[in-house]
Design a protein around this motif. Structure first.
Motif, PDB file in Angstrom:
ATOM      1  N   ASN A 105       0.802  -1.226   0.000  1.00 31.33           N
ATOM      2  CA  ASN A 105       0.000   0.000   0.000  1.00 31.33           C
ATOM      3  C   ASN A 105       0.833   1.274   0.000  1.00 31.33           C
ATOM      4  O   ASN A 105       0.313   2.363   0.253  1.00 31.33           O
ATOM      5  CB  ASN A 105      -0.942   0.002   1.208  1.00 31.33           C
ATOM      6  CG  ASN A 105      -1.930  -1.155   1.147  1.00 31.33           C
ATOM      7  OD1 ASN A 105      -2.511  -1.423   0.096  1.00 31.33           O
ATOM      8  ND2 ASN A 105      -2.099  -1.842   2.262  1.00 31.33           N
TER       9      ASN A 105
ATOM     10  N   HIS B  73       1.477   5.407  -2.315  1.00 33.44           N
ATOM     11  CA  HIS B  73       0.092   5.572  -2.761  1.00 33.44           C
ATOM     12  C   HIS B  73      -0.139   7.064  -2.946  1.00 33.44           C
ATOM     13  O   HIS B  73      -0.425   7.778  -1.994  1.00 33.44           O
ATOM     14  CB  HIS B  73      -0.873   4.991  -1.743  1.00 33.44           C
ATOM     15  CG  HIS B  73      -2.310   5.135  -2.141  1.00 33.44           C
ATOM     16  ND1 HIS B  73      -2.797   4.732  -3.363  1.00 33.44           N
ATOM     17  CD2 HIS B  73      -3.371   5.654  -1.464  1.00 33.44           C
ATOM     18  CE1 HIS B  73      -4.090   4.978  -3.432  1.00 33.44           C
ATOM     19  NE2 HIS B  73      -4.466   5.546  -2.300  1.00 33.44           N
TER      20      HIS B  73
ATOM     21  N   PRO C 235      -2.183   8.903  -5.719  1.00 28.52           N
ATOM     22  CA  PRO C 235      -2.984   9.074  -6.937  1.00 28.52           C
ATOM     23  C   PRO C 235      -3.094  10.520  -7.405  1.00 28.52           C
ATOM     24  O   PRO C 235      -3.126  10.776  -8.606  1.00 28.52           O
ATOM     25  CB  PRO C 235      -4.355   8.506  -6.544  1.00 28.52           C
ATOM     26  CG  PRO C 235      -4.386   8.539  -5.045  1.00 28.52           C
ATOM     27  CD  PRO C 235      -2.978   8.324  -4.615  1.00 28.52           C
TER      28      PRO C 235
ATOM     29  N   ASN D 112      -8.261  12.614 -10.505  1.00 24.06           N
ATOM     30  CA  ASN D 112      -8.155  11.146 -10.466  1.00 24.06           C
ATOM     31  C   ASN D 112      -8.929  10.496 -11.610  1.00 24.06           C
ATOM     32  O   ASN D 112      -9.562   9.436 -11.441  1.00 24.06           O
ATOM     33  CB  ASN D 112      -8.647  10.598  -9.122  1.00 24.06           C
ATOM     34  CG  ASN D 112      -7.685  10.872  -7.990  1.00 24.06           C
ATOM     35  OD1 ASN D 112      -6.593  11.412  -8.195  1.00 24.06           O
ATOM     36  ND2 ASN D 112      -8.084  10.528  -6.781  1.00 24.06           N
TER      37      ASN D 112
ATOM     38  N   LEU E 222      -7.959   6.729 -12.618  1.00 23.97           N
ATOM     39  CA  LEU E 222      -8.320   5.792 -11.553  1.00 23.97           C
ATOM     40  C   LEU E 222      -9.829   5.646 -11.466  1.00 23.97           C
ATOM     41  O   LEU E 222     -10.358   4.525 -11.346  1.00 23.97           O
ATOM     42  CB  LEU E 222      -7.743   6.271 -10.222  1.00 23.97           C
ATOM     43  CG  LEU E 222      -8.029   5.407  -8.998  1.00 23.97           C
ATOM     44  CD1 LEU E 222      -7.490   4.000  -9.188  1.00 23.97           C
ATOM     45  CD2 LEU E 222      -7.422   6.041  -7.744  1.00 23.97           C
TER      46      LEU E 222
ATOM     47  N   LEU F 177     -12.388   2.345 -11.783  1.00 23.64           N
ATOM     48  CA  LEU F 177     -13.360   2.034 -10.738  1.00 23.64           C
ATOM     49  C   LEU F 177     -14.775   2.009 -11.303  1.00 23.64           C
ATOM     50  O   LEU F 177     -15.589   1.152 -10.935  1.00 23.64           O
ATOM     51  CB  LEU F 177     -13.270   3.071  -9.612  1.00 23.64           C
ATOM     52  CG  LEU F 177     -11.978   3.068  -8.793  1.00 23.64           C
ATOM     53  CD1 LEU F 177     -11.948   4.255  -7.835  1.00 23.64           C
ATOM     54  CD2 LEU F 177     -11.825   1.761  -8.020  1.00 23.64           C
TER      55      LEU F 177
ATOM     56  N   LEU G 102       0.401   3.894  -7.433  1.00 22.49           N
ATOM     57  CA  LEU G 102      -0.841   3.354  -6.897  1.00 22.49           C
ATOM     58  C   LEU G 102      -0.510   2.136  -6.039  1.00 22.49           C
ATOM     59  O   LEU G 102       0.580   1.572  -6.124  1.00 22.49           O
ATOM     60  CB  LEU G 102      -1.789   2.955  -8.025  1.00 22.49           C
ATOM     61  CG  LEU G 102      -2.313   4.085  -8.914  1.00 22.49           C
ATOM     62  CD1 LEU G 102      -3.242   3.522  -9.981  1.00 22.49           C
ATOM     63  CD2 LEU G 102      -3.037   5.149  -8.098  1.00 22.49           C
ATOM     64  N   THR G 103      -1.455   1.719  -5.234  1.00 21.12           N
ATOM     65  CA  THR G 103      -1.241   0.502  -4.453  1.00 21.12           C
ATOM     66  C   THR G 103      -1.185  -0.699  -5.390  1.00 21.12           C
ATOM     67  O   THR G 103      -1.623  -0.636  -6.548  1.00 21.12           O
ATOM     68  CB  THR G 103      -2.368   0.291  -3.431  1.00 21.12           C
ATOM     69  OG1 THR G 103      -3.592   0.033  -4.142  1.00 21.12           O
ATOM     70  CG2 THR G 103      -2.542   1.505  -2.538  1.00 21.12           C
TER      71      THR G 103
ATOM     72  N   ARG H 206      -2.979  -3.337  -5.284  1.00 19.47           N
ATOM     73  CA  ARG H 206      -4.348  -3.717  -5.638  1.00 19.47           C
ATOM     74  C   ARG H 206      -4.927  -2.786  -6.701  1.00 19.47           C
ATOM     75  O   ARG H 206      -5.589  -3.234  -7.639  1.00 19.47           O
ATOM     76  CB  ARG H 206      -5.237  -3.715  -4.387  1.00 19.47           C
ATOM     77  CG  ARG H 206      -6.673  -4.154  -4.644  1.00 19.47           C
ATOM     78  CD  ARG H 206      -7.444  -4.295  -3.341  1.00 19.47           C
ATOM     79  NE  ARG H 206      -8.851  -4.582  -3.576  1.00 19.47           N
ATOM     80  CZ  ARG H 206      -9.338  -5.792  -3.831  1.00 19.47           C
ATOM     81  NH1 ARG H 206      -8.521  -6.820  -3.885  1.00 19.47           N
ATOM     82  NH2 ARG H 206     -10.634  -5.974  -4.032  1.00 19.47           N
ATOM     83  N   ASP H 207      -4.684  -1.486  -6.563  1.00 15.21           N
ATOM     84  CA  ASP H 207      -5.195  -0.521  -7.543  1.00 15.21           C
ATOM     85  C   ASP H 207      -4.614  -0.777  -8.932  1.00 15.21           C
ATOM     86  O   ASP H 207      -5.329  -0.718  -9.938  1.00 15.21           O
ATOM     87  CB  ASP H 207      -4.867   0.914  -7.109  1.00 15.21           C
ATOM     88  CG  ASP H 207      -5.790   1.423  -6.026  1.00 15.21           C
ATOM     89  OD1 ASP H 207      -6.848   0.811  -5.807  1.00 15.21           O
ATOM     90  OD2 ASP H 207      -5.450   2.448  -5.402  1.00 15.21           O
TER      91      ASP H 207
ATOM     92  N   ARG I  21      -5.980  -4.075 -10.400  1.00 18.05           N
ATOM     93  CA  ARG I  21      -7.374  -3.899 -10.835  1.00 18.05           C
ATOM     94  C   ARG I  21      -7.447  -3.082 -12.117  1.00 18.05           C
ATOM     95  O   ARG I  21      -8.192  -3.417 -13.044  1.00 18.05           O
ATOM     96  CB  ARG I  21      -8.179  -3.211  -9.728  1.00 18.05           C
ATOM     97  CG  ARG I  21      -9.660  -3.022 -10.061  1.00 18.05           C
ATOM     98  CD  ARG I  21     -10.401  -2.326  -8.943  1.00 18.05           C
ATOM     99  NE  ARG I  21      -9.794  -1.055  -8.641  1.00 18.05           N
ATOM    100  CZ  ARG I  21      -9.334  -0.707  -7.447  1.00 18.05           C
ATOM    101  NH1 ARG I  21      -9.404  -1.547  -6.437  1.00 18.05           N
ATOM    102  NH2 ARG I  21      -8.785   0.477  -7.244  1.00 18.05           N
ATOM    103  N   ALA I  22      -6.646  -2.029 -12.196  1.00 15.18           N
ATOM    104  CA  ALA I  22      -6.661  -1.174 -13.389  1.00 15.18           C
ATOM    105  C   ALA I  22      -6.198  -1.938 -14.624  1.00 15.18           C
ATOM    106  O   ALA I  22      -6.815  -1.864 -15.693  1.00 15.18           O
ATOM    107  CB  ALA I  22      -5.762   0.040 -13.162  1.00 15.18           C
TER     108      ALA I  22
END
Length: 309
Positions: free
Chosen positions: A89, A92, A94, A157, A160, A164, A229-230, A232-233, A236-237
């Motif tokens: 994490n 981070h 963004p 953002n 990102l 999402l 970004l993390t 996970r971010d 996911r992206a």
């Protein structure tokens, strides 16, 4: 048709806008590949966007800078993922990421690249609205707005939130379908009101340093995305790109038209790709969005012609 007010490449005779482009003399021993692709109409693609993409793809930056940038970009992604193995994490940042992207777009990217980037968010938002208009009339998943007009909008953002939005959209849409006890299926009457191509932007900066093409820029931005970004971010992206197939299937089931699915390159979201391929897959994502939007616009025009007859 939408207007691109950013202008063409400096010193480049833009035969894509010539009135007699169809009848230009061709050296049969050395035909221009880009002219062939411009004249080919097999893909449903807005002409001004296709011209911008071809101008950008045949640029000096795309030809000579991209091959140098790409291997270093992949190494930086590996480095960023190593860092995130230790600290998933952190970093981070963004807001800093989007500020740097907006700065780079304004000062270093070609006008064509900037137009295609900002246009992409508009088209994506229209396609999602089109699906919910027809699959779940009266219900629209709550999403972040995606109609950027300036570089200042990028700082909010934008990238990102775009990723999402796609996941939140798929989740909310299918929850609503489940609540109604329905599935996405062919509709006898399609609502095309969400779709249009009258997107306009103010002139983009076209200074001496605005030379970086879209694909090279994506390869540069992807490691920054991975680092700032993390873990996970970023994961996911990168894997949201494979939802191109999901969105394409939704549109195919609603319209009963499946021809455009052959043009979807990012497939099989249940089997994610390596994030090292994210840069090239992002280019394919942009192409798939343009082609799907163009295909739906063709269906809209056909429907309007049928109603007028």
């Amino acid at each position: 048709m939408s207007r691109h007010l950013g202008g063409r490449g400096r010193g480049d005779e833009d035969f894509f806008e010539a009135d007699d482009v169809m009848h230009q003399p061709v050296d049969r021993r050395d035909p221009d590949p880009w002219l062939a692709l411009w004249l080919d109409k097999s893909l449903p693609f807005a002409p001004h966007a296709k011209a911008a993409l071809i101008r950008d793809q045949r640029s000096f930056s795309r030809q000579f800078l991209l091959p140098v940038v790409r291997p270093f970009a992949k190494l930086m992604i590996i480095f960023a993922q190593f860092i995130h193995m230790l600290t998933p994490n952190f970093p981070h940042a963004p807001k800093f990421l989007h500020w740097s992207i907006a700065f780079g777009m304004k000062h270093f990217l070609t006008p064509d690249a900037n137009m295609l980037i900002l246009r992409h968010f508009h088209l994506g938002a229209q396609i999602l609205r089109f699906i919910s208009d027809n699959a779940t009339p009266g219900f629209h998943p709550e999403l972040e707005p995606m109609q950027p007009q300036t570089f200042a909008d990028v700082k909010k953002n934008l990238f990102l939130n775009h990723d999402l939005n796609v996941y939140n959209y798929v989740i909310a849409l299918n929850q609503e379908l489940d609540r109604r006890g329905e599935v996405i299926a062919k509709k006898d009457k399609i609502d095309y009101s969400a779709l249009h191509d009258d997107i306009e932007f103010e002139p983009f900066k076209n200074g001496r340093l605005n030379l970086i093409d879209l694909q090279t820029a994506i390869e540069i931005y992807t490691p920054a995305y991975a680092m700032l970004l993390t873990d996970r971010d970023f994961w996911r992206a990168a894997n949201s790109l494979q939802l191109d197939e999901t969105i394409g299937l939704y549109c195919a089931r609603l319209t009963g038209e499946e021809k455009h699915l052959a043009m979807v390159n990012n497939r099989h979201p249940l089997v994610p790709h390596s994030t090292l391929q994210a840069g090239y897959r992002l280019m394919l994502h942009g192409l798939s969005t343009e082609v799907l939007h163009g295909f739906l616009m063709q269906l809209k025009a056909r429907d309007e012609a049928r109603q007028a007859a």
